[in-house]
Design a protein around this motif. Structure first.
Motif, PDB file in Angstrom:
ATOM      1  N   CYS A 175       8.220 -36.433  -8.175  1.00 15.95           N
ATOM      2  CA  CYS A 175       7.531 -35.652  -9.533  1.00 15.95           C
ATOM      3  C   CYS A 175       7.952 -33.974 -10.622  1.00 15.95           C
ATOM      4  N   TYR A 176       9.144 -33.414  -9.020  1.00 20.61           N
ATOM      5  CA  TYR A 176       9.425 -32.163 -10.209  1.00 20.61           C
ATOM      6  C   TYR A 176      11.052 -32.210 -10.380  1.00 20.61           C
ATOM      7  N   ALA A 177      11.688 -33.679  -9.950  1.00 25.42           N
ATOM      8  CA  ALA A 177      12.514 -33.717 -10.094  1.00 25.42           C
ATOM      9  C   ALA A 177      13.733 -33.295 -11.918  1.00 25.42           C
ATOM     10  N   GLY A 178      12.487 -33.364 -12.767  1.00 24.06           N
ATOM     11  CA  GLY A 178      13.305 -32.688 -13.983  1.00 24.06           C
ATOM     12  C   GLY A 178      13.398 -31.464 -14.165  1.00 24.06           C
TER      13      GLY A 178
ATOM     14  N   PHE B 240      23.253 -35.232 -11.249  1.00 24.65           N
ATOM     15  CA  PHE B 240      22.001 -36.352 -10.926  1.00 24.65           C
ATOM     16  C   PHE B 240      21.612 -36.453  -9.635  1.00 24.65           C
ATOM     17  N   HIS B 241      20.092 -36.943 -10.297  1.00 22.26           N
ATOM     18  CA  HIS B 241      19.045 -36.803  -9.474  1.00 22.26           C
ATOM     19  C   HIS B 241      18.964 -38.148  -9.383  1.00 22.26           C
ATOM     20  N   THR B 242      18.231 -38.837  -8.400  1.00 24.99           N
ATOM     21  CA  THR B 242      17.500 -40.134  -7.456  1.00 24.99           C
ATOM     22  C   THR B 242      16.729 -40.223  -6.124  1.00 24.99           C
TER      23      THR B 242
ATOM     24  N   THR C 258      14.052 -29.664 -11.629  1.00 23.63           N
ATOM     25  CA  THR C 258      15.078 -28.939 -10.582  1.00 23.63           C
ATOM     26  C   THR C 258      16.670 -29.102 -11.157  1.00 23.63           C
ATOM     27  N   LEU C 259      16.537 -30.424 -12.012  1.00 23.08           N
ATOM     28  CA  LEU C 259      18.002 -30.531 -12.891  1.00 23.08           C
ATOM     29  C   LEU C 259      17.778 -29.530 -13.334  1.00 23.08           C
TER      30      LEU C 259
ATOM     31  N   LEU D 224      26.295 -32.231 -17.696  1.00 25.36           N
ATOM     32  CA  LEU D 224      25.215 -33.386 -18.433  1.00 25.36           C
ATOM     33  C   LEU D 224      24.812 -34.039 -17.306  1.00 25.36           C
ATOM     34  N   ALA D 225      23.299 -33.552 -17.497  1.00 25.25           N
ATOM     35  CA  ALA D 225      22.504 -33.286 -16.330  1.00 25.25           C
ATOM     36  C   ALA D 225      21.308 -34.319 -16.243  1.00 25.25           C
ATOM     37  N   ILE D 226      21.153 -35.621 -14.905  1.00 24.21           N
ATOM     38  CA  ILE D 226      20.785 -36.969 -14.891  1.00 24.21           C
ATOM     39  C   ILE D 226      19.619 -36.961 -13.982  1.00 24.21           C
ATOM     40  N   CYS D 227      18.431 -37.763 -14.709  1.00 20.88           N
ATOM     41  CA  CYS D 227      17.286 -37.809 -13.440  1.00 20.88           C
ATOM     42  C   CYS D 227      17.299 -38.925 -13.650  1.00 20.88           C
ATOM     43  N   SER D 228      17.428 -40.292 -12.662  1.00 19.01           N
ATOM     44  CA  SER D 228      17.255 -42.185 -13.240  1.00 19.01           C
ATOM     45  C   SER D 228      15.998 -42.562 -12.140  1.00 19.01           C
ATOM     46  N   GLU D 229      15.429 -42.782 -12.549  1.00 18.49           N
ATOM     47  CA  GLU D 229      14.384 -43.853 -11.404  1.00 18.49           C
ATOM     48  C   GLU D 229      13.664 -44.845 -11.292  1.00 18.49           C
TER      49      GLU D 229
END
Length: 215
Positions: free
Chosen positions: A162-165, A126-128, A167-168, A185-190
């Motif tokens: 901006c490079y979170a995706g 999970f990234h945020t 990295t995920l 399950l990889a999630i990026c939520s902003e």
């Protein structure tokens, strides 16, 4: 949603098995954004600001913005539309549930697209950068909201911008290829509510270009 599936991928290679997306429901068209911003921040007296925002918004070639921020939020928290008033506590109260709920919607769509029992999920990434001031974190909350197994391995990433995706997916690929049978399950939520505030001279570009989800 990277993982390994013998029917869909070469053994040992990570494969994207499903994708899900979600955006806030409140839509503001770019052509309407200058007036929206002027009214929301009570800056009607600043005619030069409206003109500058109009030029910027026209030049971005963006069609619409998906906003998490609503008129009700601004009414309940008027300091969000100011420049210098303290707003961190109010923003965090709104951001934390918003980030989690948005990620749940996207994850549910991906899981539906995948079509397999969610009990097979072995890892959650999970990234945020906007909903991180919350305990327990969104990764833990999502385990419960999605009904995943409590044994799922969780990884939290923060403030990759901006490079979170990329990295995920780099981490997801590593986990999938080095853990036989892994389903990641990889999630990026902003939610860019953290960037919305009243105008200040020299900072107009920031508040016009980064005040909402753009699609």
């Amino acid at each position: 949603m990277p993982g390994q599936d013998m029917n869909m991928a070469i053994q040992g290679k990570a494969t994207v098995l499903a994708v899900g997306t979600a955006v806030p429901p409140n839509i503001i068209y770019q052509s309407d954004y200058p007036d929206y911003y002027i009214n929301a921040t009570k800056s009607e007296h600043r005619t030069e600001l409206n003109q500058k925002l109009t030029r910027i918004c026209t030049g971005t070639m963006i069609e619409k913005r998906h906003f998490y921020l609503t008129d009700e939020m601004l009414k309940d928290h008027p300091n969000l539309a100011t420049f210098k008033n303290p707003t961190l506590d109010n923003r965090n109260k709104l951001l934390a549930p918003g980030v989690t709920n948005l990620s749940k919607q996207a994850a549910e769509e991906a899981l539906k697209d995948w079509g397999q029992p969610r009990s097979k999920i072995t890892h959650l990434i999970f990234h945020t950068a906007t909903g991180s001031v919350d305990l327990p974190g969104p990764d833990y909350q999502l385990i419960n909201l999605l009904g995943l197994e409590p044994t799922v391995n969780r990884y939290m990433l923060f403030y990759n911008g901006c490079y979170a995706g990329a990295t995920l997916f780099r981490l997801a690929k590593d986990l999938a290829e080095n853990n036989p049978g892994a389903r990641v399950l990889a999630i990026c939520s902003e939610i860019s509510l953290g960037f919305f505030r009243g105008p200040a001279e020299g900072a107009i570009y920031r508040y016009s270009c980064w005040s909402g989800f753009v699609r």
